[in-house]
Design an enzyme around this catalytic site. Structure first.
Site, mmCIF file in Angstrom:
data_model
loop_
_atom_site.group_PDB
_atom_site.id
_atom_site.type_symbol
_atom_site.label_atom_id
_atom_site.label_comp_id
_atom_site.label_asym_id
_atom_site.label_seq_id
_atom_site.Cartn_x
_atom_site.Cartn_y
_atom_site.Cartn_z
ATOM 1 N N CYS A 1 25.925 -128.785 -35.047
ATOM 2 C CA CYS A 1 26.275 -129.116 -36.366
ATOM 3 C C CYS A 1 25.537 -128.377 -37.537
ATOM 4 C CB CYS A 1 26.222 -130.598 -36.600
ATOM 5 S SG CYS A 1 27.067 -131.497 -35.377
ATOM 6 N N GLU A 2 25.718 -127.067 -37.523
ATOM 7 C CA GLU A 2 24.989 -126.168 -38.415
ATOM 8 C C GLU A 2 25.850 -124.931 -38.484
ATOM 9 O OE1 GLU A 2 21.818 -126.087 -39.381
ATOM 10 O OE2 GLU A 2 21.279 -127.890 -38.683
ATOM 11 N N TYR B 1 13.776 -115.044 -24.470
ATOM 12 C CA TYR B 1 13.803 -115.756 -25.662
ATOM 13 C C TYR B 1 15.053 -116.606 -25.841
ATOM 14 C CZ TYR B 1 9.787 -112.806 -26.338
ATOM 15 O OH TYR B 1 8.633 -112.396 -26.086
ATOM 16 N N ARG C 1 18.496 -117.325 -31.026
ATOM 17 C CA ARG C 1 18.000 -115.928 -31.925
ATOM 18 C C ARG C 1 18.698 -115.425 -32.817
ATOM 19 N NH1 ARG C 1 18.055 -111.546 -29.341
ATOM 20 N NH2 ARG C 1 16.612 -110.610 -30.418
ATOM 21 N N GLU D 1 1.598 -105.884 -22.226
ATOM 22 C CA GLU D 1 2.271 -107.180 -22.000
ATOM 23 C C GLU D 1 3.671 -107.195 -22.134
ATOM 24 O OE1 GLU D 1 -1.368 -109.993 -23.294
ATOM 25 O OE2 GLU D 1 -0.187 -108.941 -24.891
ATOM 26 N N PRO D 2 4.358 -106.616 -21.502
ATOM 27 C CA PRO D 2 5.907 -106.744 -21.890
ATOM 28 C C PRO D 2 6.596 -107.955 -21.385
ATOM 29 C CG PRO D 2 5.561 -105.244 -19.880
ATOM 30 C CD PRO D 2 4.265 -105.845 -20.304
ATOM 31 N N ARG E 1 10.046 -109.201 -23.335
ATOM 32 C CA ARG E 1 11.503 -108.970 -23.364
ATOM 33 C C ARG E 1 11.988 -107.840 -22.434
ATOM 34 N NH1 ARG E 1 13.747 -109.745 -28.189
ATOM 35 N NH2 ARG E 1 11.798 -109.866 -29.315
HETATM 36 C C1 LIG Z 1 4.980 -112.068 -27.647
HETATM 37 C C2 LIG Z 1 4.258 -111.335 -27.068
HETATM 38 C C3 LIG Z 1 4.088 -110.277 -26.080
HETATM 39 C C4 LIG Z 1 5.612 -109.890 -25.537
HETATM 40 O O1 LIG Z 1 6.374 -109.421 -26.493
HETATM 41 P P1 LIG Z 1 7.645 -108.651 -25.979
HETATM 42 O O2 LIG Z 1 8.293 -108.118 -27.079
HETATM 43 O O3 LIG Z 1 8.587 -109.651 -25.473
HETATM 44 O O4 LIG Z 1 7.368 -107.576 -24.901
HETATM 45 C C5 LIG Z 1 3.055 -109.520 -25.688
HETATM 46 N N1 LIG Z 1 1.908 -109.975 -26.128
HETATM 47 C C6 LIG Z 1 1.647 -110.872 -27.237
HETATM 48 C C7 LIG Z 1 0.166 -111.132 -27.592
HETATM 49 C C8 LIG Z 1 2.860 -111.561 -27.758
HETATM 50 O O5 LIG Z 1 2.551 -112.557 -28.459
#
Ligand SMILES: *Cc1c(COP(=O)(O)O)cnc(C)c1O
Length: 432
Positions: free
Chosen positions: A362-363, A391, A331, A291-292, A294
């Site tokens: 305003c921070e 993000y 971030r 699950e990439p 980022r």
């Molecule tokens: C956030 C998240 C990701 C993706 O993470 P990256 O750092 O963006 O690759 C994958 N799986 C789960 C369950 C997440 O919470």
């Protein structure tokens, strides 16, 4: 000099992204502006997908973690590359469904899904639901029973791995709000309970150990721990788990000194561990999900701002103030995340200063960064911040009632709007 290959400088000395002149983009679409390079997104999708083909015989699915950056166009691009998708809320699910995403390739996450969300997921037949806790398991069982459905589920497991990253983005350790703990036996009891459920099908286990991780070792470690658990379930409960979701979290180059492994290295190394562990434990090789988020979205994007004030405080620092800030780029204030930036209209000039780029909210903590080496910047200059594709838009807010910026996609020099800039009327749209 550049953190990603889609950036360059043209004959005018302007920064380009995906062949498009960023100064012209700023003129055409106004700032702040998110710019995404389509080819960078596509290339990352393909590289992850090909790595599963090459190192794991294609027995897996790359699911883009859409919380990194979600909009209809992003979903369409990711879908056209044949990827799956990981959604963490009904809003992300809805976006993917509306984009025409193949729902059978969607995994639904979240540590506290509402009934409305679970119902939406079951009604739309999403591929699998990653169940986080017992309350959710029981509620999902009820919801599915009422609909005469039997959704595929996975369990989110805390494998107890330290991922060497920022505390707020670590998720695999026992003290985490996400998932079932292994060490305490909680996960094993939950598996027994799921097997006994009639209206859910426990087909996999999931772990995600954190984010912006450079070291591959903890991923290998996590894979081993998860396979050991699959073996234990097989041996003690005579139940086969065929799916293993290893999450995302692959680090990217925000700063010049960052040196992430090539995207292929993850599968190259983890596939070996999976194959070896499976043969040692006598279990079948599971179908793998990764699950990439980022690493697909961040390098593709930059944010463009216009400089307003320049404030020199002798012997202390120089503030370069921009027309955006924490509302579009949260971030830094959240994690002190660092970025590289450039004066886009002076891209060939030397970086003669170290400055603090400040937002307009305003921070006092509303900064893009401190001590950033930069060309001499003055009012009217365009600043580009690199690697903001993940993000940033997805975490943006209307703090100070700022309008969210537009998102533009570029593709081989051509640009198109993917998300319109909010108008003042959008700001009061839901006010009564
Ligand atoms: C956030 C998240 C990701 C993706 O993470 P990256 O750092 O963006 O690759 C994958 N799986 C789960 C369950 C997440 O919470």
């Amino acid at each position: 000099m550049f953190v990603s290959e889609n950036l360059n400088v043209n004959e005018k000395g302007h920064l380009t992204i995906g062949g498009a002149d960023t100064v012209e983009l700023a003129e055409q679409y106004d700032t702040p502006l998110y710019v995404m390079d389509e080819q960078t997104v596509r290339s990352a999708c393909r590289r992850f997908k090909n790595s599963i083909d090459k190192y794991y015989g294609g027995q897996g699915l790359v699911c883009y973690a859409s919380k990194a950056f979600s909009c209809l166009e992003m979903c369409r691009i990711v879908a056209s590359e044949g990827l799956g998708l990981d959604a963490v809320s009904i809003g992300e699910l809805y976006t993917a469904v509306k984009a025409g995403f193949d729902v059978s390739k969607i995994g639904f996450h979240g540590n506290n899904k509402t009934n409305e969300e679970l119902e939406f997921a079951v009604d739309n037949k999403v591929g699998h639901i990653i169940v986080d806790n017992i309350s959710e398991l029981l509620r999902l069982e009820e919801i599915a029973k009422y609909r005469n459905a039997k959704p595929d589920i996975m369990f989110r497991i805390k494998p107890g791995i330290d991922a060497h990253t920022h505390d707020f983005v670590k998720t695999g350790q026992i003290d985490s709000k996400f998932g079932f703990a292994l060490e305490t036996g909680e996960a094993f009891e939950a598996v027994k309970q799921a097997i006994a459920c009639e209206n859910v099908n426990l087909m996999g286990l999931h772990c995600h150990i954190g984010s912006q991780i450079f070291d591959i070792d903890p991923f290998e470690e996590a894979a081993k721990v998860m396979l050991d658990f699959i073996a234990k379930i097989k041996n003690e409960l005579n139940y086969e788990i065929n799916g293993l979701n290893l999450g995302g979290g692959f680090g990217i180059k925000y700063l010049n000194e960052h040196d992430p492994a090539p995207l292929e290295t993850y599968m190259e190394r983890v596939s070996k561990v999976v194959k070896n562990t499976c043969s040692e434990r006598g279990i079948n090789q599971p179908y793998i999900f990764i699950e990439p988020g980022r690493s697909i979205a961040a390098p593709a994007g930059i944010t463009l701002y216009t400089v307003g004030a320049r404030k020199e405080i002798p012997n202390i620092r120089t503030y370069i103030s921009i027309d955006g800030g924490m509302a579009d780029s949260p971030r830094y204030i959240l994690y002190k995340s660092e970025y590289e930036a450039i004066v886009a209209n002076k891209a060939n000039e030397e970086r003669t200063e170290k400055v603090t780029i400040a937002g307009k909210c305003c921070e006092s903590g509303d900064l893009i960064g401190e001590n950033m080496p930069l060309q001499h910047a003055e009012s009217g200059d365009i600043i580009a911040v690199y690697a903001t594709g993940a993000y940033n838009y997805s975490m943006s807010s209307n703090y100070n009632r700022l309008q969210k910026p537009a998102v533009v996609f570029v593709n081989n020099g051509e640009s198109r709007i993917a998300v319109k800039r909010e108008t003042l009327d959008d700001i009061i749209r839901n006010d009564i």
